[in-house]
Design a protein around this motif. Structure first.
Motif, PDB file in Angstrom:
ATOM      1  N   LYS A 129      -3.953  14.690 -10.178  1.00 51.70           N
ATOM      2  CA  LYS A 129      -3.980  16.196 -11.087  1.00 51.70           C
ATOM      3  C   LYS A 129      -5.281  16.745 -10.731  1.00 51.70           C
ATOM      4  O   LYS A 129      -5.615  18.122 -11.927  1.00 51.70           O
ATOM      5  CB  LYS A 129      -3.187  15.963 -12.327  1.00 51.70           C
ATOM      6  N   THR A 130      -6.969  16.368 -11.241  1.00 55.13           N
ATOM      7  CA  THR A 130      -7.846  16.204 -11.717  1.00 55.13           C
ATOM      8  C   THR A 130      -8.741  16.880 -10.547  1.00 55.13           C
ATOM      9  O   THR A 130      -9.937  17.583 -11.197  1.00 55.13           O
ATOM     10  CB  THR A 130      -8.455  15.605 -12.937  1.00 55.13           C
ATOM     11  N   LEU A 131      -7.710  17.035  -9.369  1.00 55.35           N
ATOM     12  CA  LEU A 131      -8.733  17.990  -8.411  1.00 55.35           C
ATOM     13  C   LEU A 131      -9.148  19.412  -9.078  1.00 55.35           C
ATOM     14  O   LEU A 131      -9.735  20.277  -8.564  1.00 55.35           O
ATOM     15  CB  LEU A 131      -7.610  18.326  -7.483  1.00 55.35           C
ATOM     16  N   SER A 132      -8.093  19.953 -10.354  1.00 52.05           N
ATOM     17  CA  SER A 132      -8.255  21.564 -10.769  1.00 52.05           C
ATOM     18  C   SER A 132      -9.509  21.433 -10.949  1.00 52.05           C
ATOM     19  O   SER A 132     -10.012  22.644 -11.506  1.00 52.05           O
ATOM     20  CB  SER A 132      -6.928  21.679 -11.423  1.00 52.05           C
ATOM     21  N   GLN A 133     -10.453  20.121 -11.227  1.00 51.73           N
ATOM     22  CA  GLN A 133     -11.516  20.579 -12.065  1.00 51.73           C
ATOM     23  C   GLN A 133     -12.294  20.809 -10.857  1.00 51.73           C
ATOM     24  O   GLN A 133     -13.949  20.681 -11.970  1.00 51.73           O
ATOM     25  CB  GLN A 133     -11.322  19.335 -12.372  1.00 51.73           C
ATOM     26  N   SER A 134     -12.770  20.241  -9.395  1.00 51.15           N
ATOM     27  CA  SER A 134     -13.345  20.398  -8.664  1.00 51.15           C
ATOM     28  C   SER A 134     -14.047  22.127  -8.430  1.00 51.15           C
ATOM     29  O   SER A 134     -13.988  22.864  -8.521  1.00 51.15           O
ATOM     30  CB  SER A 134     -12.993  20.210  -7.211  1.00 51.15           C
ATOM     31  N   PRO A 135     -15.714  21.580  -8.497  1.00 53.07           N
ATOM     32  CA  PRO A 135     -16.507  23.093  -8.200  1.00 53.07           C
ATOM     33  C   PRO A 135     -16.097  23.524  -6.326  1.00 53.07           C
ATOM     34  O   PRO A 135     -16.176  24.741  -6.585  1.00 53.07           O
ATOM     35  CB  PRO A 135     -17.555  22.802  -8.888  1.00 53.07           C
ATOM     36  N   ILE A 136     -16.230  22.737  -5.795  1.00 51.31           N
ATOM     37  CA  ILE A 136     -15.212  23.323  -4.537  1.00 51.31           C
ATOM     38  C   ILE A 136     -14.207  23.021  -4.323  1.00 51.31           C
ATOM     39  O   ILE A 136     -13.034  21.773  -4.503  1.00 51.31           O
ATOM     40  CB  ILE A 136     -16.325  22.778  -3.267  1.00 51.31           C
ATOM     41  N   PRO A 137     -13.446  23.455  -3.344  1.00 51.36           N
ATOM     42  CA  PRO A 137     -11.996  23.059  -2.745  1.00 51.36           C
ATOM     43  C   PRO A 137     -12.054  21.984  -1.760  1.00 51.36           C
ATOM     44  O   PRO A 137     -13.066  21.234  -1.127  1.00 51.36           O
ATOM     45  CB  PRO A 137     -11.520  24.250  -1.840  1.00 51.36           C
ATOM     46  N   ILE A 138     -10.878  21.006  -2.405  1.00 50.25           N
ATOM     47  CA  ILE A 138     -10.670  19.825  -1.768  1.00 50.25           C
ATOM     48  C   ILE A 138      -9.178  20.188  -1.258  1.00 50.25           C
ATOM     49  O   ILE A 138      -8.284  20.135  -1.572  1.00 50.25           O
ATOM     50  CB  ILE A 138     -10.421  19.038  -2.832  1.00 50.25           C
ATOM     51  N   LYS A 139      -9.233  19.323   0.175  1.00 52.75           N
ATOM     52  CA  LYS A 139      -7.945  19.369   0.817  1.00 52.75           C
ATOM     53  C   LYS A 139      -7.641  17.929   0.784  1.00 52.75           C
ATOM     54  O   LYS A 139      -8.026  17.184   0.638  1.00 52.75           O
ATOM     55  CB  LYS A 139      -7.957  19.757   2.576  1.00 52.75           C
ATOM     56  N   THR A 140      -6.739  18.337   0.387  1.00 49.86           N
ATOM     57  CA  THR A 140      -5.712  16.387   0.142  1.00 49.86           C
ATOM     58  C   THR A 140      -4.487  16.356   0.766  1.00 49.86           C
ATOM     59  O   THR A 140      -3.885  17.124   1.609  1.00 49.86           O
ATOM     60  CB  THR A 140      -5.581  16.110  -1.739  1.00 49.86           C
TER      61      THR A 140
END
Length: 213
Positions: A162-173
């Motif tokens: 869920k905390t991927l929303s905190q990433s300063p750049i896009p993360i594919k997962t």
């Protein structure tokens, strides 16, 4: 609670070792182990389809790209399986590959040594593949703070936390349906199989669009 009230036990086995499994063998209960692809056949299990997830990542990367592969520490069975799948899937891609290791479950800010490791290994137009999303988030933090985003072509993680929303750049997962895994584990207990049953849950690739804050 008495033993007679225990119908079955679901164990999150992400960090289970062979010694742990030997201890579980002494427990007289219907046991299902979650999230450990190397588990011995003495107990039923429900695991992530790591191979499928990694193949979906490699499929997104063009041949001969510069790739930084980040191993997670500690090297849990999920990571080992993901690494094996990556090496197999990447054989025909002929990547310019660099491999490093970083702590994958630390929730603290990145250390100076981790920052320097990324700075030293990151090249122009690099695709980064991390063995889980915590690693990917840590790398994203370093890349953003050190103003190295222009060097990153793409950043991949695994697990869709869920905390991927905190990433300063896009993360594919890669998305793993945890609820499905738990439901399957409970189903295995209720059906009381006489021999161990092993279930693999499929994954879905998730494009990493930067969330607006």
């Amino acid at each position: 609670m008495s033993k007679t009230n225990i119908y079955g036990v679901v164990i999150l086995g992400t960090f289970l070792t062979s010694d742990d499994v030997l201890l579980l063998n002494k427990v007289h209960a219907n046991i299902v182990i979650l999230d450990n692809p190397s588990i011995e056949n003495s107990h039923s299990s429900v695991v992530i389809n790591n191979k499928e997830g990694v193949r979906s990542i490699v499929h997104q990367i063009s041949p001969k790209e510069t790739v930084l592969y980040v191993h997670g520490l500690p090297a849990i069975p999920n990571f080992q399986e993901r690494n094996t799948a990556f090496k197999y899937s990447a054989q025909t891609k002929d990547f310019n590959l660099t491999e490093i290791k970083m702590d994958s479950f630390s929730f603290s800010e990145t250390t100076t040594s981790e920052q320097q490791l990324i700075i030293n290994t990151l090249q122009n137009n690099t695709t980064i593949v991390a063995e889980n999303d915590y690693l990917a988030l840590k790398i994203a933090q370093i890349v953003a703070e050190k103003k190295l985003t222009h060097n990153v072509k793409a950043l991949f993680g695994f697990d869709n936390i869920k905390t991927l929303s905190q990433s300063p750049i896009p993360i594919k997962t890669v998305s793993v349906n945890v609820s499905v895994m738990v439901d399957m584990a409970i189903d295995l207990i209720l059906k009381e199989y006489k021999v161990p049953v092993h279930v693999t849950v499929d994954t879905n690739f998730v494009e990493g669009d930067k969330n607006e804050k």
